[in-house]
Design a protein around this motif. Structure first.
Motif, PDB file in Angstrom:
ATOM      1  N   ASP A 243       0.721  -1.171   0.118  1.00 20.52           N
ATOM      2  CA  ASP A 243      -0.067  -0.068   0.282  1.00 20.52           C
ATOM      3  C   ASP A 243       0.814   1.394  -0.169  1.00 20.52           C
ATOM      4  N   PHE A 244       2.021   1.169  -0.330  1.00 22.57           N
ATOM      5  CA  PHE A 244       3.053   2.266  -0.516  1.00 22.57           C
ATOM      6  C   PHE A 244       2.638   3.405  -1.422  1.00 22.57           C
ATOM      7  N   THR A 245       2.730   4.553  -0.964  1.00 28.14           N
ATOM      8  CA  THR A 245       2.532   5.751  -2.083  1.00 28.14           C
ATOM      9  C   THR A 245       3.586   5.658  -3.181  1.00 28.14           C
ATOM     10  N   ILE A 246       3.227   6.385  -4.306  1.00 26.73           N
ATOM     11  CA  ILE A 246       4.356   6.445  -5.215  1.00 26.73           C
ATOM     12  C   ILE A 246       5.598   7.165  -4.500  1.00 26.73           C
ATOM     13  N   LYS A 247       5.347   8.136  -3.622  1.00 25.60           N
ATOM     14  CA  LYS A 247       6.657   8.895  -3.266  1.00 25.60           C
ATOM     15  C   LYS A 247       7.226   8.171  -2.212  1.00 25.60           C
ATOM     16  N   GLN A 248       6.548   7.253  -1.569  1.00 29.96           N
ATOM     17  CA  GLN A 248       7.197   6.111  -0.670  1.00 29.96           C
ATOM     18  C   GLN A 248       8.204   5.107  -1.399  1.00 29.96           C
ATOM     19  N   ILE A 249       7.732   4.849  -2.727  1.00 34.47           N
ATOM     20  CA  ILE A 249       8.216   4.022  -3.449  1.00 34.47           C
ATOM     21  C   ILE A 249       9.790   4.505  -4.012  1.00 34.47           C
ATOM     22  N   ALA A 250       9.383   5.909  -4.682  1.00 38.06           N
ATOM     23  CA  ALA A 250      10.179   6.567  -5.194  1.00 38.06           C
ATOM     24  C   ALA A 250      11.485   6.829  -4.168  1.00 38.06           C
ATOM     25  N   ASP A 251      11.313   7.100  -2.840  1.00 35.03           N
ATOM     26  CA  ASP A 251      12.241   7.423  -1.932  1.00 35.03           C
ATOM     27  C   ASP A 251      12.904   6.201  -1.716  1.00 35.03           C
ATOM     28  N   GLU A 252      12.257   5.176  -1.604  1.00 31.26           N
ATOM     29  CA  GLU A 252      12.889   3.837  -1.002  1.00 31.26           C
ATOM     30  C   GLU A 252      13.944   3.323  -2.177  1.00 31.26           C
ATOM     31  N   ILE A 253      13.519   3.376  -3.419  1.00 32.12           N
ATOM     32  CA  ILE A 253      14.119   2.726  -4.626  1.00 32.12           C
ATOM     33  C   ILE A 253      15.411   3.815  -4.982  1.00 32.12           C
ATOM     34  N   GLY A 254      15.142   5.257  -4.520  1.00 36.78           N
ATOM     35  CA  GLY A 254      16.279   6.101  -4.881  1.00 36.78           C
ATOM     36  C   GLY A 254      16.056   7.005  -6.168  1.00 36.78           C
ATOM     37  N   PHE A 255      14.886   7.130  -6.509  1.00 35.35           N
ATOM     38  CA  PHE A 255      14.521   8.166  -7.638  1.00 35.35           C
ATOM     39  C   PHE A 255      14.543   9.307  -6.921  1.00 35.35           C
ATOM     40  N   SER A 256      14.709  10.372  -7.962  1.00 34.03           N
ATOM     41  CA  SER A 256      14.866  11.685  -7.287  1.00 34.03           C
ATOM     42  C   SER A 256      13.649  12.389  -6.782  1.00 34.03           C
ATOM     43  N   ASP A 257      12.461  12.110  -7.396  1.00 34.81           N
ATOM     44  CA  ASP A 257      11.244  12.214  -7.049  1.00 34.81           C
ATOM     45  C   ASP A 257      10.166  11.449  -7.532  1.00 34.81           C
ATOM     46  N   THR A 258       8.894  11.827  -7.601  1.00 34.00           N
ATOM     47  CA  THR A 258       7.610  11.042  -8.133  1.00 34.00           C
ATOM     48  C   THR A 258       7.794  11.185  -9.438  1.00 34.00           C
ATOM     49  N   SER A 259       7.868  12.463 -10.187  1.00 29.83           N
ATOM     50  CA  SER A 259       8.026  12.579 -11.267  1.00 29.83           C
ATOM     51  C   SER A 259       9.031  11.668 -12.132  1.00 29.83           C
ATOM     52  N   HIS A 260      10.348  11.846 -11.501  1.00 31.24           N
ATOM     53  CA  HIS A 260      11.281  10.943 -12.333  1.00 31.24           C
ATOM     54  C   HIS A 260      11.116   9.471 -12.334  1.00 31.24           C
ATOM     55  N   LEU A 261      10.499   8.929 -11.157  1.00 29.88           N
ATOM     56  CA  LEU A 261       9.972   7.540 -11.128  1.00 29.88           C
ATOM     57  C   LEU A 261       8.862   7.267 -12.195  1.00 29.88           C
ATOM     58  N   SER A 262       8.007   8.353 -12.116  1.00 29.28           N
ATOM     59  CA  SER A 262       6.690   8.108 -13.192  1.00 29.28           C
ATOM     60  C   SER A 262       7.074   8.068 -14.515  1.00 29.28           C
ATOM     61  N   ASN A 263       8.002   9.069 -15.049  1.00 32.19           N
ATOM     62  CA  ASN A 263       8.568   9.191 -16.412  1.00 32.19           C
ATOM     63  C   ASN A 263       9.374   7.920 -16.777  1.00 32.19           C
ATOM     64  N   VAL A 264      10.085   7.381 -15.955  1.00 36.48           N
ATOM     65  CA  VAL A 264      10.948   6.228 -16.261  1.00 36.48           C
ATOM     66  C   VAL A 264      10.094   5.185 -16.362  1.00 36.48           C
ATOM     67  N   PHE A 265       9.329   4.784 -15.352  1.00 36.59           N
ATOM     68  CA  PHE A 265       8.144   3.767 -15.409  1.00 36.59           C
ATOM     69  C   PHE A 265       7.552   3.781 -16.810  1.00 36.59           C
ATOM     70  N   LYS A 266       6.944   4.819 -17.139  1.00 34.76           N
ATOM     71  CA  LYS A 266       6.051   5.105 -18.380  1.00 34.76           C
ATOM     72  C   LYS A 266       6.892   4.666 -19.493  1.00 34.76           C
ATOM     73  N   LYS A 267       8.025   5.338 -19.787  1.00 31.28           N
ATOM     74  CA  LYS A 267       9.063   4.756 -20.863  1.00 31.28           C
ATOM     75  C   LYS A 267       9.385   3.272 -21.006  1.00 31.28           C
ATOM     76  N   TYR A 268       9.379   2.565 -19.919  1.00 32.52           N
ATOM     77  CA  TYR A 268       9.668   1.081 -20.153  1.00 32.52           C
ATOM     78  C   TYR A 268       8.541   0.126 -20.230  1.00 32.52           C
TER      79      TYR A 268
END
Length: 295
Positions: A243-268
């Motif tokens: 039930d982690f939020t996207i921000k929690q996931i981004a912080d845990e995995i090491g992405f700079s912010d939620t936008s960075h994670l979202s953009n990379v995720f959508k690309k792949y």
């Protein structure tokens, strides 16, 4: 989805039953399930497989599971949390750093359902360790906690042997050095300093100028892509099984912010994170073939 919690660092339960009465659920702890007797079906993350006497299953936190019993079954449930490896009295050993190093792999290893140990010798060892844990748990004294801790450490190391063998199948089976590189990356997936080429080249005695080519030759893709895909697989498990939020996931995995994670995720993945989470959970439910696995 019900999430089962335990306030204990270690808990052992033996249950013999003809009917599985719990609904499909997740836990906040690690759980090893040993089928002492019986047969039936187990649902792990909405995938259904047969179980029989002698099977051993390992369930990281937030894996969803339930059983359908076809023949009276004796289950041994061995539950533990990270706290087990912290020193709580003068007799216990502080193994927190050791567990922190391997817990990423334990939490995020390939979730293909099934019996985790196929080698009969190692299976026999695990069963003997479980029997020793049961014996010690039934006859507790002031030394029991450290003895049980040590037995579980041995058990986890046997599990790690087989999990790492599965990881190594992605590399060339006879290339020991490259297998060690893959192991190092998986063990340090969120430690950027230990994943830089100068560090890796020095540690594994490969020329810095040649390392990128060496990795791509042996794996078939670049080092950066391998690290990114490995991290995105962790993102997948968090989106589908937590039930982690996207921000929690981004912080845990090491992405700079939620936008960075979202953009990379959508690309792949060619789909947004929010749509993946909705569609993914829907597909998991849709693909479930057992009514008792519904959530």
């Amino acid at each position: 989805m019900q999430i089962e919690h335990s306030g204990l660092s270690f808990e052992l339960t033996i249950d013999t039953t003809n009917v599985w009465e719990k609904q499909a659920h997740k836990h906040s702890f690690f759980e090893l399930v040993y089928i002492k007797k019986g047969k039936g079906k187990q649902c792990i993350n909405h995938n259904t497989i047969d179980y029989k006497e002698g099977n051993i299953f390992f369930l990281p936190p937030l894996d969803c599971h339930s059983f359908i019993i076809e023949e009276k079954t004796t289950f041994v449930f061995l539950k533990f949390s990270d706290q087990l490896f912290e020193k709580s009295n003068s007799y216990e050993i502080n193994t927190k750093n050791w567990f922190d190093d391997i817990s990423y792999i334990l939490r995020n290893y390939n979730k293909t359902t099934g019996n985790i140990i196929n080698d009969q010798q190692d299976k026999d060892k695990v069963i003997k360790i479980i029997e020793l844990i049961i014996l010690e748990n039934n006859n507790r004294d002031r030394f029991s906690s450290v003895i049980i801790q040590g037995l579980i450490i041995g058990l986890i190391n046997i599990l790690m042997r087989h999990i790492e063998q599965n990881i190594y199948r992605t590399a060339k089976p006879n290339n020991t050095k490259f297998n060690l590189i893959i192991k190092h990356i998986q063990n340090n997936l969120f430690n950027n300093e230990k994943l830089k080429i100068p560090f890796l080249a020095n540690k594994f005695n490969v020329s810095k100028t040649y390392f990128s080519e060496y990795f791509k030759t042996n794996f078939g893709s670049s080092l950066n892509k391998y690290i990114l895909i490995s991290r995105l697989r962790v993102v997948e498990t968090r989106l589908l099984y937590s039930d982690f939020t996207i921000k929690q996931i981004a912080d845990e995995i090491g992405f700079s912010d939620t936008s960075h994670l979202s953009n990379v995720f959508k690309k792949y993945y060619q789909i947004s994170i929010s749509d993946f989470r909705k569609k993914g959970e829907y597909q998991l439910l849709k693909n479930s073939t057992l009514a008792n696995c519904s959530v």
